[in-house]
Design an enzyme around this catalytic site. Structure first.
Site, mmCIF file in Angstrom:
data_model
loop_
_atom_site.group_PDB
_atom_site.id
_atom_site.type_symbol
_atom_site.label_atom_id
_atom_site.label_comp_id
_atom_site.label_asym_id
_atom_site.label_seq_id
_atom_site.Cartn_x
_atom_site.Cartn_y
_atom_site.Cartn_z
ATOM 1 N N ASP A 5 15.077 19.043 16.523
ATOM 2 C CA ASP A 5 15.419 17.786 17.203
ATOM 3 C C ASP A 5 14.167 17.098 17.741
ATOM 4 O O ASP A 5 13.062 17.643 17.669
ATOM 5 C CB ASP A 5 16.425 18.067 18.335
ATOM 6 C CG ASP A 5 16.000 19.274 19.156
ATOM 7 O OD1 ASP A 5 14.909 19.198 19.747
ATOM 8 O OD2 ASP A 5 16.732 20.293 19.189
ATOM 9 N N GLU A 27 6.731 5.690 -2.011
ATOM 10 C CA GLU A 27 7.038 6.695 -3.026
ATOM 11 C C GLU A 27 7.320 5.974 -4.342
ATOM 12 O O GLU A 27 8.390 5.431 -4.552
ATOM 13 C CB GLU A 27 8.268 7.492 -2.569
ATOM 14 C CG GLU A 27 8.508 8.735 -3.363
ATOM 15 C CD GLU A 27 9.808 9.428 -2.975
ATOM 16 O OE1 GLU A 27 9.834 10.656 -3.007
ATOM 17 O OE2 GLU A 27 10.796 8.750 -2.651
ATOM 18 N N ASP A 68 10.386 7.206 8.196
ATOM 19 C CA ASP A 68 10.828 7.242 6.807
ATOM 20 C C ASP A 68 11.832 6.114 6.661
ATOM 21 O O ASP A 68 12.801 6.042 7.403
ATOM 22 C CB ASP A 68 11.519 8.585 6.537
ATOM 23 C CG ASP A 68 11.378 9.028 5.106
ATOM 24 O OD1 ASP A 68 11.505 8.177 4.222
ATOM 25 O OD2 ASP A 68 11.164 10.235 4.886
ATOM 26 N N ASP A 73 10.907 5.155 0.976
ATOM 27 C CA ASP A 73 11.565 6.154 0.140
ATOM 28 C C ASP A 73 12.010 5.574 -1.211
ATOM 29 O O ASP A 73 12.519 4.456 -1.271
ATOM 30 C CB ASP A 73 12.806 6.654 0.905
ATOM 31 C CG ASP A 73 13.605 7.681 0.127
ATOM 32 O OD1 ASP A 73 13.078 8.776 -0.089
ATOM 33 O OD2 ASP A 73 14.749 7.370 -0.270
ATOM 34 N N ASP A 87 13.937 23.561 17.253
ATOM 35 C CA ASP A 87 15.262 23.328 17.850
ATOM 36 C C ASP A 87 15.201 23.614 19.343
ATOM 37 O O ASP A 87 14.841 24.724 19.759
ATOM 38 C CB ASP A 87 16.264 24.276 17.158
ATOM 39 C CG ASP A 87 17.610 24.313 17.862
ATOM 40 O OD1 ASP A 87 17.954 23.333 18.544
ATOM 41 O OD2 ASP A 87 18.324 25.332 17.707
ATOM 42 N N HIS A 128 9.133 17.526 1.134
ATOM 43 C CA HIS A 128 10.505 18.028 1.255
ATOM 44 C C HIS A 128 11.264 18.010 -0.073
ATOM 45 O O HIS A 128 12.387 18.497 -0.141
ATOM 46 C CB HIS A 128 11.254 17.210 2.316
ATOM 47 C CG HIS A 128 11.389 15.776 1.927
ATOM 48 N ND1 HIS A 128 10.304 14.929 1.801
ATOM 49 C CD2 HIS A 128 12.470 15.036 1.586
ATOM 50 C CE1 HIS A 128 10.722 13.747 1.401
ATOM 51 N NE2 HIS A 128 12.028 13.779 1.272
ATOM 52 N N ASP A 129 10.676 17.406 -1.115
ATOM 53 C CA ASP A 129 11.314 17.387 -2.430
ATOM 54 C C ASP A 129 10.601 18.289 -3.422
ATOM 55 O O ASP A 129 11.049 18.435 -4.559
ATOM 56 C CB ASP A 129 11.272 15.956 -3.010
ATOM 57 C CG ASP A 129 12.114 14.985 -2.226
ATOM 58 O OD1 ASP A 129 13.159 15.387 -1.697
ATOM 59 O OD2 ASP A 129 11.722 13.797 -2.143
HETATM 60 C C1 BGC Z 1 13.751 11.485 -0.910
HETATM 61 C C2 BGC Z 1 14.735 12.582 -1.152
HETATM 62 C C3 BGC Z 1 16.124 11.989 -1.150
HETATM 63 C C4 BGC Z 1 16.212 10.841 -2.147
HETATM 64 C C5 BGC Z 1 17.446 10.061 -1.966
HETATM 65 C C6 BGC Z 1 13.928 10.645 -2.148
HETATM 66 O O1 BGC Z 1 13.022 10.277 -2.938
HETATM 67 O O2 BGC Z 1 12.427 11.911 -0.747
HETATM 68 O O3 BGC Z 1 14.644 13.614 -0.235
HETATM 69 O O4 BGC Z 1 17.067 12.963 -1.479
HETATM 70 O O5 BGC Z 1 15.139 9.957 -1.995
HETATM 71 O O6 BGC Z 1 17.361 9.346 -0.793
#
Ligand code: BGC
Length: 545
Positions: free
Chosen positions: A38, A274, A108, A210, A30, A337-338
């Site tokens: 940021d 993904e 992303d 994603d 930050d 992050h998941d």
């Molecule tokens: C992302 C998550 C997100 C979800 C909905 C996913 O697979 O990696 O962080 O919450 O998609 O967009």
């Protein structure tokens, strides 16, 4: 083209061995003093990524304009940067500075859904006859007024929300404020293509796609079958049904193929997608086949799921190595992050060190989730302080993801040097011990292990190009393999057991590159006829050719 433009639009080539560093921008650095990371913060840390860690690319989690209900995965404008993170001036500067250092940038890209604040959805929901009505997935209620079918939202409850104005339901695989786009509509596809082109012109080097497995749904909207293994009260309620009709449809492949078509028209771009319900190698393989070689890789999440045993890892790798063709790019993910941070999932930093040695000595792309390189662990967040909508909507199943998204630990300063104000999520209590500054000064630290492995890897033909040969050794707890190119041969020994293992190999003396604890001197000759590997210890050697 002016010299200036030429410089900013530098084309960087992808290699199948590139190391990609995932940045969750809210938590990286930050600089504005609002407790949220940021773009300027990322710019300031480019030298860390390039000179110290020596990664080749960064993946930025979403920075688009968003109401932030799912922290950026709910996009209100794909061609704007959210002011929380900065603006285009900063973004252009980031691209220029990253490229100037040879670092590529993956954006992303969230194609499955938008925010309900996106102008497309606002139009779509305004009237049955609106031209954008079919851009989203609308269905009539059942005669009794209930949702069209039994599909569930990943983040809790029905996947359908009733819209009183037009008296129909719209579909959302995630939050109600994340309506799913209708990818069967050619205009949606055209518009998405334009967005990809927009970012490519901005100079990005590719995209992480994603939630691709959700992108196409059954066109007959059939009910999902009941999951016979579901245990009410014990399992996440989402598991009640088998996701046969609402995701992972065969037509997903056609959509991915369209993405590849767009990207393939540009030089030096890359996609990683993904498709995480697909973990079997044979299934991953179908995703590789879709695009021209080297253009796309489906994420390989197996290292997040495999049981902890030398045999499990070896069998997976034997299979992966054997089945991927020339040009298919293997990749390895330990966390994101998941998903839980690797050190917490394995409940051991020693084990996490072992996996680091594994991924950096294999052919392919290792993905590093920010902070993984300093051994960051999950940070418990109290129930009443949770921010992640998943954890809040479906309490009691440990689904909240805040714990893995906490501020990067840069130093022993207040708030770990991440911010001058209280950050949006708590800083780990252990930040005094696990932070970049301290670990840089400590020759045996987690970060030092990453740096040692990465520097060696970058110069090692055996690792980058060589063949992989698993070794059958006596101890079943040790995963042993050789990587060998024409000019170089390296040996890796990984002890998955919690007890010391004795190794005896007919290689005579070998030169030590490093052990995972960095407790032994580099370059020393070690007798492999009799070597003791401590609990969860790994060794990397150079062998005589
Ligand atoms: C992302 C998550 C997100 C979800 C909905 C996913 O697979 O990696 O962080 O919450 O998609 O967009």
């Amino acid at each position: 083209m002016s010299l200036k433009t030429l410089k900013t639009k530098k084309e960087l080539k992808w290699s199948a061995n590139d190391i990609v560093y995932q940045i969750y921008p809210r938590s990286f650095k930050d600089t504005t003093g609002n407790g949220i990371g940021d773009l300027q913060g990322i710019i300031e840390k480019l030298d860390y990524l390039h000179k110290i860690l020596k990664v080749d690319a960064i993946w930025l989690c979403p920075i688009y304009k968003s109401p932030m209900k799912d922290f950026g995965y709910d996009i209100a404008d794909y061609c704007q940067i959210d002011p929380l993170f900065g603006n285009f001036k900063l973004f252009d500067n980031l691209v220029k500075k990253a490229h100037g250092r040879g670092l590529k940038i993956l954006m992303d890209f969230v194609p499955n859904h938008t925010s309900d604040q996106h102008p497309w959805f606002i139009e779509s929901r305004s009237a049955l006859k609106n031209p954008k009505r079919d851009w989203y997935i609308w269905q009539k209620p059942k005669p009794d007024g209930s949702p069209p079918n039994n599909w569930l939202s990943r983040f809790g409850g029905s996947a359908w929300t009733f819209d009183p104005k037009t008296k129909q339901y719209y579909l959302h695989s995630f939050l109600p404020c994340q309506p799913d786009l209708n990818w069967r509509n050619p205009q949606v596809q055209k518009e998405m293509r334009k967005i990809l082109e927009f970012w490519l012109v901005k100079g990005v080097d590719g995209f992480r796609l994603d939630a691709l497995y959700h992108i196409i749904k059954d066109d007959k909207f059939r009910d999902n079958p009941i999951n016979p293994r579901y245990i009410p009260g014990h399992d996440d309620p989402y598991r009640q049904f088998l996701n046969v009709y609402d995701r992972g449809r065969p037509a997903t492949l056609e959509i991915l193929n369209k993405f590849c078509g767009v990207i393939g028209q540009h030089k030096n771009k890359f996609l990683v997608s993904e498709v995480f319900y697909q973990t079997k190698v044979a299934e991953l393989k179908t995703y590789y086949k879709l695009c021209q070689a080297g253009l796309h890789a489906p994420f390989n999440f197996n290292f997040i799921r495999l049981p902890w045993s030398a045999w499990a890892y070896r069998s997976f790798l034997d299979n992966y190595e054997e089945n991927l063709s020339e040009g298919d790019c293997p990749n390895y993910v330990l966390g994101n992050h998941d998903r839980s941070r690797v050190a917490s999932r394995l409940e051991s930093r020693k084990k996490a060190r072992l996996l680091a040695m594994l991924v950096f000595t294999l052919k392919g792309m290792p993905f590093i989730y920010y902070g993984e390189e300093i051994g960051m662990s999950n940070v418990p967040v109290k129930n009443n302080e949770q921010l992640d909508p998943w954890g809040k909507n479906v309490p009691g199943f440990g689904l909240g993801r805040d714990a893995y998204r906490t501020p990067m630990q840069w130093s022993a300063q207040k708030y770990a040097g991440f911010s001058k104000t209280k950050p949006w999520l708590p800083v780990a209590r252990n930040y005094l011990f696990f932070n970049v500054k301290k670990e840089l000064a400590d020759k045996k630290s987690f970060l030092s292990l990453y740096r040692n492995l990465i520097s060696f890897r970058k110069k090692s033909k055996a690792i980058l190009e060589g063949n992989y040969y698993p070794l059958n050794i006596r101890s079943q707890n040790v995963f042993a393999y050789v990587r060998e190119s024409e000019t170089e041969k390296v040996l890796v020994l990984l002890n998955f057991a919690s007890k010391t293992q004795k190794i005896s190999l007919p290689f005579a003396m070998a030169e030590l590159v490093c052990n995972t604890f960095l407790s032994r001197k580099k370059g020393q000759k070690i007798n492999l006829n009799k070597l003791y590997l401590k609990a969860f210890e790994g060794y990397l050697f150079k062998l005589k050719k």
